[in-house]
Structure formats: structure tokens, C-alpha cells
Design a protein around this motif. Structure first.
Motif, mmCIF file in Angstrom:
data_model
loop_
_atom_site.group_PDB
_atom_site.id
_atom_site.type_symbol
_atom_site.label_atom_id
_atom_site.label_comp_id
_atom_site.label_asym_id
_atom_site.label_seq_id
_atom_site.Cartn_x
_atom_site.Cartn_y
_atom_site.Cartn_z
ATOM 1 N N GLY A 183 -5.076 -3.475 -0.382
ATOM 2 C CA GLY A 183 -4.367 -2.248 0.303
ATOM 3 C C GLY A 183 -4.081 -1.119 -1.736
ATOM 4 O O GLY A 183 -4.573 -1.228 -1.892
ATOM 5 N N VAL A 184 -3.758 -0.069 -1.235
ATOM 6 C CA VAL A 184 -3.525 1.294 -2.741
ATOM 7 C C VAL A 184 -2.025 0.895 -3.009
ATOM 8 O O VAL A 184 -1.303 1.064 -2.791
ATOM 9 N N TYR B 143 -0.958 4.501 1.136
ATOM 10 C CA TYR B 143 -1.040 5.605 2.031
ATOM 11 C C TYR B 143 -0.455 4.785 3.305
ATOM 12 O O TYR B 143 0.760 4.119 3.998
ATOM 13 N N ASP B 144 -0.484 5.732 4.271
ATOM 14 C CA ASP B 144 0.028 5.443 5.890
ATOM 15 C C ASP B 144 -0.733 5.699 7.066
ATOM 16 O O ASP B 144 -0.468 6.746 7.871
ATOM 17 N N CYS B 145 -2.026 4.932 6.692
ATOM 18 C CA CYS B 145 -2.655 4.934 7.848
ATOM 19 C C CYS B 145 -2.599 4.409 8.872
ATOM 20 O O CYS B 145 -1.836 3.614 8.750
ATOM 21 N N CYS C 176 0.946 -1.090 -0.114
ATOM 22 C CA CYS C 176 -0.050 0.545 0.132
ATOM 23 C C CYS C 176 0.271 1.136 -0.580
ATOM 24 O O CYS C 176 2.399 1.188 0.630
ATOM 25 N N LYS D 251 -6.761 9.516 3.097
ATOM 26 C CA LYS D 251 -8.185 9.608 3.666
ATOM 27 C C LYS D 251 -8.490 10.771 3.375
ATOM 28 O O LYS D 251 -9.202 11.378 4.904
ATOM 29 N N TYR E 208 -3.208 3.377 11.678
ATOM 30 C CA TYR E 208 -3.439 2.093 12.575
ATOM 31 C C TYR E 208 -3.594 1.032 11.911
ATOM 32 O O TYR E 208 -4.261 -0.095 12.138
ATOM 33 N N CYS E 209 -2.757 0.499 10.753
ATOM 34 C CA CYS E 209 -2.321 -0.340 9.815
ATOM 35 C C CYS E 209 -1.553 -0.885 10.104
ATOM 36 O O CYS E 209 -0.539 -0.177 9.860
ATOM 37 N N ASN F 279 -0.374 -2.042 7.807
ATOM 38 C CA ASN F 279 0.339 -2.284 6.044
ATOM 39 C C ASN F 279 0.604 -0.754 5.219
ATOM 40 O O ASN F 279 0.785 -0.353 4.576
ATOM 41 N N ARG F 280 0.529 0.105 6.438
ATOM 42 C CA ARG F 280 1.127 1.089 5.861
ATOM 43 C C ARG F 280 2.062 1.543 5.346
ATOM 44 O O ARG F 280 3.365 0.731 5.506
HETATM 45 S S1 SF4 Z 1 -4.162 -0.973 3.471
HETATM 46 FE FE1 SF4 Z 1 -5.247 0.697 3.906
HETATM 47 S S2 SF4 Z 1 -6.053 1.069 6.001
HETATM 48 FE FE2 SF4 Z 1 -4.062 0.223 5.549
HETATM 49 S S3 SF4 Z 1 -2.519 1.922 4.791
HETATM 50 FE FE3 SF4 Z 1 -3.520 0.816 3.298
HETATM 51 S S4 SF4 Z 1 -4.958 2.574 2.439
HETATM 52 FE FE4 SF4 Z 1 -4.549 2.301 5.042
#
Ligand code: SF4
Lengths: 265, 432
Positions: free
Chosen positions: B111-112, B66-68, B64, B182, B70-71, B73-74
Motif C-alpha cells: 500500500g502507499v 489511498y482510497d481505492c 495505505c 490513481k 475495491y480494496c 486496505n483503502r
Molecule cells: S493498497 Fe493499493 S489498491 Fe489498496 S487502496 Fe492502497 S493503492 Fe489502492
């Protein structure tokens, strides 16, 4: 109920046979001491063998549907597949009551005669529902095989579900408890009384697929939340005998040569 | 990387997702090469932590961008191992599992990868293989990627049974802090889009019965609970308004399990708030099946759940003036408010009382949990024989097993409501 007599009816164990006993009881205006399959332990009271007669059975079915509705008739048919203790006499009492009350019987859920019957059927439905999820197929030579060991005779209840779900497969489900098999090809199926079934040994694809599934299953569990009690509540141990993810590779069901279904097939 | 390893990584990354239910769609298998969907849902196994497994729940990819916070996979989590399926691999795996009756279908999120559009195209290709090439009629739930082109959303929606867009966190402030890539807008836009398309689709279906169905099992969403400071009252209110405004079928809650020590997150040794999650699910059932409103369950003065009483019992003990109700006369809504009576037993009572008088023994046979209900009902105008009604007795009867477990250590060994609930589970768990 009409007068009780000190006679035990013996029948061949089939549904038609049982309904023939019901007919006999109506015809003679008597309530037998028991209705038992011929091969049951020998009773102490005098016995009377009742031959199974499809024509008489059909008359009982028709009478019951007309008087008490087709759902009541279906309840009786299902009740016969359950493990309700002393089921023949209880179903006979239920039929007698239903013939008096009519379709209203279906709402009499707490009634002393009806309640045990409804409970047994509900228990069977629940078991059948669980098997639609817990049953596992294995593949060999393009065919699918499954073995289950239910308490109630659930095959007639789950057959439509699987026939509908796999309209282009050829598959077999063997009920080990009642030695009965469902054979299905292209959505058409038959239930056959058999003796035994030996699943074929798993080939490489089958073993790999099982391993993938087992790994997926193990990965899903969240260690911090482990709760065997809750797991057991939803998935009692007795269902796990043939479930892929609970078999260690060594404990996989024993198997001899090619698939074999022996007995009266 | 072999398939076994990919599956391990991508199932592991998806497992904290709560929304694993296969219910809501009904479709015979006769129209397809393989597969059917049943509206009541089927559990195929239960994990060691007691959760129902119904679907092959995996991420398509966990690489992914992205950098959420709490996740796991960030993008900033350098410890995470990354993997991606190919559409063909995943379609084949789904089919192999489905044929053996391991699963009801596929639950696919991702994930993105590179961009929301690129990711959505990969998901779409997987669905296309399954539905069009293999004629797969089983259940498919896809999680929409926020920020993707609405046309991709439409195409996926015509092949999936259910779609969800995760709200992620219970307020936009929290979202800003913890999911910087997001925006509230990115999330609500696809939700609104799906709701609108479903509305249009319903009209199309009225006009032509054979019009393709758009997301027939409806839309769902999910939020993480316990990573941010919102109260139970705020969360429940949000839940209620989501049901109303976006035509949602389900809202799922997921107790936050610490994954990192960002300063905006609770400390890494925080225990997941399991009881809270459990209470939210109970309250959610009250909203959907018991005609409760959020404001009846909690309010500004009592913004958090009672740890000892489930929300329904809690409501009942604060409204004793409404009880007891008479079994032979009470309306369905009144019966549903009685602790120990659920939708199924309420319906049975309505049917059975038309066939004759009901006494306490009969009521018990209809599936009512008498230990609880006895304090709240009368039969033929009388309370149960020998019943001593004291506040203490009532509280003792209503105190839930899960709370008893949480009040005496080990605190986290709860009997949880599994995320996938059959009506039977609800009966068991709401009354447990
Ligand atoms: S997998 Fe989803 S929740 Fe986790 S960082 Fe990527 S977008 Fe965010």
C-alpha cells in the motif's frame, strides 16, 4: 529380437549389473525369459547369475551412444530408475530397437516398444519436478535435512537442481523409499546408498520458522473458494507426508537424538 | 506487534493478488551466495482452494493513504488492521523460507505509505538487503507504486526479476470512479518506462554481456474483473493491446470479491465471477500460445464468453468448415486449433509423423485428448472407426466440466485454473 530361451538372468540390481545382462544377451544372441535382481522372488525358470562388470557395461553404453545418440543413452539410464513394470526386459527390447533404428527412435513416441519406456521416464521426470517444489528442508546446527518418499528413484534427477541452488550450504536429502542419500557440501555432492536416516529434533528457530510458514500457508487460502479436489489434483496426498504445512505440531516427524545416518556411510 | 501477526495481516491483504508466478527467469545459483531461478517455474505447495504457491507473497505495508473503493486496505476502511514490515524483517523471513525450500522467492507489493516515493524506497531497501547483503539469487517480483520517481523504478528494476504495474480496472472511466487517487497516466507512465528501459537494456546486453539486467523476467499487469461493467470482449481487447504495446509477459485477471458497499460497486452479496475469470485465462492462453487474435475469440456481436464451451472449442464449432484436418499433413497452426491438441502434443505430432505413419492409437499416445479431437482430425484420410459425427455428440464431448458444474448448483464449486500454470496444467485445464 533373437531367439527366446528359457533362462532367467540374475543380476545385482545395479545399473552396471543390468548392462552386463544386456551384453550377455547380445553375446549369446538370445533373449532371456526375464532379467531379475538377485533378491527378487525366486523365479520358476532356470537361472543364470550374471556378474556385474563395469567394463562390459561401459561397452554397452558406448555402443548405444554411438549408434543411437547420447539422448537415447540417457533415456535408457533414466528408464532404469523408474518403476516401469518388468523394466529390465522392456529396456532390453528398447535397446535392441534403438540399435536398429538409430537416433530416429527418439521420434518414435507412439511405438509399442518405445512408448512404455518414454511414458515411464516422463512420469519420473514429473515426479522429480514436483519434488523440487514439495521437498522441505529443516535446519539444525547450520545444516539442512530433508526426507522424501518418491516412487521413482528421483535423487539423481533433482541433485543438480539443489546443488546449484544452495552452493554454500551443507545439506542432506534422504530418499526413504530407496534408502539412498544425497550429501552436498559447497555445491559438490555424492549419492550414497544407506540404511536409514533419523532427522534431529527441531530447535526453537526451526519450530518458529515452521509455524510462520504454516500460518502463511493457511492465510493464503480463500475460504469462499475452497476446493480440496483441485488441491489434491495438483498436490496428491502422498506428497504431503513430509511437508511442513500439512504436519500438525504433534504429528511432526518423530525424531530421536542428533541426526543419524546409519548403514554403509 | 510480533512477526507472526504482521505476517498474518500482510499475507492476508496480498492474497487476492493473482500474479503469483515465478517463471520467466533463468539464473544459476553459482554466481550468488544462495538461490537460483528456473524459467519454467516451480510450485511449492497448493492452497486449500487449489492455487499454486510459489512465492512469499506479502504487502510490505497495508497502511495505505489511498482510497481505492475495491480494496480492503483503502484508507476509509476503518476496520482494517494495519501493519508494516521493516526491510530487515522481510529480508530475513524471505531467506529463512527460501533455505527450507518453502518458496521460489519474494512477491512484494505495498500500500502507499506516506508517499509513492517513500514506499518505493522501503521496497528498494528490502531488495538491496536481499541481493547485495545476503547475495540472494532467488526470484523477486515487485509491484511498482504508481506515481513514484522513475529513478526509483530504475533502481528497483535492476534488482528485481519481474515488475508489474497494475492496470487495476479495464477502462479509464472505471478507474476514475473506483480508484480516484490513481490516474490512467500514473499507471501507463511507469509501464511505458519499464518497457523502454527493457528495450535499452537488451541493447546494452548485446554490447556488454555483463551489463546488469533490467527486469529480466519481464513486465506483468493485473486487472480486477467484475467490479465494473466492461464486457469480456473489451477486456480481451485491452489485454491484447497491452501485450502488443507494452511488451508484457503476462496479464492477470482477478475476479472481484466484494469488499465494500460503495454505490459504484456491485452489491456486497455478488458472487465472485469465477467462471468469467477462468474463461479470460483460457482466452489469454489462446492469444499467447495458439496464435489466436482477440477478434477471433469474441466480437461486437458476441461480446461475452460462452458459459458452456471454452473459447477454443467455441471457435471450433463455429468454424466446422475448417475441419477435419489430416494429422499427417496439417501445419502446426492448424493442429493448434483442434480441440484436444495443445502446443506440446502438436509438437509431438510434428516430430512423430516424420518417423512414421500415425494412426488414432498413436495420436492418443502423443497426449492428444481423443474424446475431443476425434471429431476434428483424420488419420490417413479417415475419421476414427465407428465415430458418429452429429452436432449433439460433438457438443457433448466439448462441454466443459467447469461449465457443467456451474450449470448445476453449487454454482461456485469450480475446478479453477490456478493462477500459476505450468504447461502441464494448461494441458489438463484447457482440456478438462
Ligand atoms: S493498497 Fe493499493 S489498491 Fe489498496 S487502496 Fe492502497 S493503492 Fe489502492
Amino acid at each position: 529380437m533373437p531367439e527366446s530361451v528359457d533362462v532367467c538372468y540374475l543380476y545385482d540390481g545395479s545399473y552396471d549389473g543390468f548392462l552386463s545382462c544386456v551384453f550377455e544377451s547380445y553375446r549369446r544372441r538370445e533373449t532371456p525369459a526375464a532379467i531379475l535382481p538377485e533378491d527378487a522372488p525366486h523365479p520358476l525358470c532356470p537361472t543364470r547369475p550374471i556378474p556385474s562388470d563395469p567394463a562390459l557395461a561401459a561397452r554397452v553404453t558406448k555402443g548405444l551412444s554411438e549408434k543411437a545418440g547420447s539422448r537415447t543413452e540417457a533415456t535408457v539410464r533414466f528408464a532404469f530408475l523408474t518403476i516401469l513394470p518388468d523394466k529390465e526386459m522392456r529396456i532390453l527390447a528398447f535397446i535392441r530397437k534403438a540399435m536398429k533404428t538409430g537416433p530416429r527412435i527418439l521420434r518414435m513416441m507412439a511405438d509399442d516398444t518405445a512408448y512404455p519406456v518414454y511414458r515411464a521416464v516422463a512420469h519420473m521426470r514429473e515426479e522429480a519436478h514436483l519434488f523440487t517444489g514439495f521437498l522441505r528442508f529443516s535446519e539444525a546446527d547450520g545444516m539442512l535435512y530433508a526426507v522424501i518418499d518418491p516412487k521413482n528413484r528421483v535423487l539423481p534427477l533433482i541433485a543438480d537442481h539443489f546443488a546449484d541452488r544452495f552452493p554454500r550450504e551443507t545439506f542432506l536429502i534422504f530418499d526413504k523409499t530407496h534408502r539412498e542419500a544425497m550429501l552436498c557440501r559447497n555445491g559438490e555432492y555424492a549419492l550414497i546408498a544407506g540404511e536409514d536416516f533419523t532427522p534431529p529434533p527441531p530447535d526453537r528457530t526451526e519450530r518458529e520458522t515452521r509455524a510462520l510458514w504454516t500460518r502463511f500457508f493457511e492465510t493464503l487460502s480463500i475460504a469462499e473458494r475452497k476446493n480440496p479436489l483441485c488441491q489434491r489434483t495438483h498436490l496428491p496426498l502422498r506428497y504431503r507426508t513430509y511437508m511442513t504445512e500439512f504436519l500438525s505440531p504433534e504429528k511432526a516427524p518423530p525424531s530421536g537424538g542428533p541426526a543419524q545416518l546409519t548403514g554403509s556411510f | 506487534m510480533d512477526l507472526m501477526e504482521k505476517l498474518t495481516i500482510l499475507a492476508d491483504s496480498a492474497k487476492y493478488d493473482a500474479a503469483c508466478t515465478s517463471s520467466g527467469a533463468d539464473r544459476s545459483g553459482r554466481g550468488s551466495a544462495i538461490g537460483s531461478a528456473v524459467s519454467y517455474g516451480i510450485c511449492h505447495t497448493f492452497t486449500a482452494d487449489g492455487r499454486c504457491v510459489s512465492l512469499l507473497k506479502v504487502l510490505f505495508s497495508n497502511a495505505c493513504i489511498y482510497d481505492c473503493k475495491y480494496c480492503v486496505n483503502r484508507v476509509s476502511n476503518h476496520k482494517a488492521r494495519r501493519a508494516s514490515f521493516t526491510p530487515r524483517e522481510l529480508a530475513d523471513l524471505t531467506l529463512a523460507f527460501y533455505r527450507r525450500n518453502y518458496i521460489e522467492g519474494l512477491f512484494l507489493s505495498s500500500g502507499v505509505v506516506r508517499s509513492p516515493d517513500h514506499t518505493s524506497e522501503l521496497l528498494l531497501e528490502t531488495l538491496r538487503l536481499l541481493r547485495e547483503e545476503y547475495g540472494f539469487g532467488g526470484y523477486i517480483h515487485v509491484k511498482a507504486i504508481p506515481g513514484a520517481d522513475p529513478r526509483l523504478l530504475d533502481a528497483i528494476g535492476l534488482l528485481a526479476d519481474r515488475m508489474s504495474v497494475n492496470v487495476e480496472l479495464p477502462s479509464s472511466q472505471s478507474l476514475q470512479k473506483l480508484a480516484p487517487d490513481k490516474s490512467k497516466h500514473d499507471i501507463l507512465r511507469p509501464m511505458r518506462h519499464i518497457a523502454l528501459r527493457r528495450g535499452e537494456n537488451r541493447e546494452e546486453l548485446v554490447r556488454y554481456r555483463r551489463a546488469p539486467k533490467f527486469v529480466p523476467a519481464g513486465q506483468a499487469t493485473q486487472m480486477v474483473v467484475g467490479a465494473t461493467p466492461e464486457s469480456d470482449f473489451q477486456i480481451l481487447h485491452l489485454t491484447e493491446s497491452l501485450y502488443r504495446s507494452y511488451d508484457l509477459k503476462r496479464v492477470f485477471f482477478s475476479a472481484y470479491i466484494p469488499v465494500g458497499d460503495d454505490r459504484n460497486l456491485p452489491s456486497p452479496d455478488t458472487k465472485p465471477p469465477l467462471l468469467r475469470e477462468h474463461r479470460l485465462y483460457q482466452a489469454d492462453w489462446l492469444l499467447r500460445f495458439y496464435h489466436f487474435s482477440a477478434g477471433e475469440i469474441l466480437d461486437e456481436a458476441h461480446p461475452n464468453f460462452n458459459p458452456v464451451l471454452d473459447p477454443k472449442c467455441n471457435w471450433a464449432v463455429h468454424h466446422m468448415e475448417r475441419f477435419p484436418v489430416e494429422i499427417m499433413r496439417a501445419r502446426e497452426e492448424e493442429l493448434l486449433r483442434v480441440p484436444g491438441i495443445g502446443p506440446k502434443s502438436a509438437r509431438r505430432i510434428l516430430a512423430a509423423r516424420r518417423a512414421g505413419k500415425l494412426d488414432f492409437k498413436a495420436v492418443a499416445r502423443l497426449g492428444v485428448v481423443m474424446k475431443r479431437a476425434q471429431y476434428f482430425i483424420t488419420c490417413a484420410g479417415k475419421l476414427a472407426d465407428g465415430l458418429r459425427v452429429t452436432d449433439e455428440a460433438i457438443l457433448r464431448a466439448l462441454t466443459s466440466r467447469d461449465a457443467a458444474a456451474i450449470l448445476s448448483p453449487p454454482a461456485e464449486q469450480l475446478t479453477l485454473i490456478p493462477e500459476e500454470l505450468s504447461m502441464e496444467d494448461v494441458r489438463l485445464c484447457l482440456k478438462a
